[in-house]
Design an enzyme around this catalytic site. Sequence first.
Site, short mmCIF file in Angstrom:
data_model
loop_
_atom_site.label_atom_id
_atom_site.label_comp_id
_atom_site.label_asym_id
_atom_site.label_seq_id
_atom_site.Cartn_x
_atom_site.Cartn_y
_atom_site.Cartn_z
N THR A 54 -7.16 -6.45 -4.23
CA THR A 54 -6.30 -5.38 -4.48
C THR A 54 -5.18 -4.93 -3.57
O THR A 54 -4.81 -6.08 -2.86
CB THR A 54 -7.32 -4.05 -3.90
OG1 THR A 54 -7.56 -4.24 -2.62
CG2 THR A 54 -8.83 -3.88 -4.63
N ASP A 55 -4.40 -3.97 -3.86
CA ASP A 55 -3.10 -3.88 -3.20
C ASP A 55 -3.54 -2.82 -2.02
O ASP A 55 -4.61 -2.51 -1.76
CB ASP A 55 -2.11 -3.42 -4.21
CG ASP A 55 -2.40 -2.07 -5.02
OD1 ASP A 55 -3.31 -1.42 -4.61
OD2 ASP A 55 -1.93 -1.84 -6.20
N ALA A 56 -2.46 -2.28 -1.58
CA ALA A 56 -2.55 -1.36 -0.42
C ALA A 56 -3.30 -0.12 -0.72
O ALA A 56 -3.74 0.71 0.07
CB ALA A 56 -1.02 -0.84 -0.01
N MET A 57 -3.48 0.19 -2.29
CA MET A 57 -3.78 1.58 -2.41
C MET A 57 -5.57 1.22 -2.94
O MET A 57 -6.03 2.06 -3.62
CB MET A 57 -3.31 2.10 -3.83
CG MET A 57 -1.79 2.53 -3.40
SD MET A 57 -0.93 3.06 -5.15
CE MET A 57 -0.49 1.16 -5.88
N GLN A 58 -6.03 -0.05 -3.02
CA GLN A 58 -7.22 -0.46 -3.08
C GLN A 58 -7.49 -0.61 -4.73
O GLN A 58 -8.55 -0.35 -4.98
CB GLN A 58 -8.28 0.12 -2.24
CG GLN A 58 -8.27 0.05 -0.88
CD GLN A 58 -9.40 0.62 -0.18
OE1 GLN A 58 -10.50 0.89 -0.88
NE2 GLN A 58 -9.70 0.61 1.03
#
Length: 148
Positions: A23-27
């Site tokens: 995932t990225d920083a926003m999950q």
Amino acid sequence: MEPVTERTEQTFAYVHKVQYYETDAMQIVHHSNYIRWMEEARLEHLGRVGLAYDKMEARGIIIPVLSASCEYKAATRYGETVKVFLDIEKFNGLKFSVVYKITSEDESVVHATGRTSHCFLNREMKPVNIKKTAPDIYDFFKNYKPSA
């Protein structure tokens, strides 16, 4: 957690629990992971039908990806479980293509759809006459019946 597969009479589903590192920083799952999941599903499916990629490589047959595409429909988040359904769409003796649908675990949400295309080559990167070289592989692809 290791991915598992599910097999019903008509469909093959590769089941995957989304990991935090995907995932990225926003999950939200990074877009590149959908292509990885398609590959995991394809290799698992081939292995389940007796065509494990490492065994084909030992026979001198490689199956490179010629193209890959993915359409993103709905975000997938950390902790969710997805199913990757696949079907062999086309086969002409040298090339084949696979279509994918990635859904939520309960299949109520389509997260992505995709397609990959492949060919059969030898170790020297030359096309292989799979019908002559590996009739068992040819028969599997020729007789493959897509799900409805």
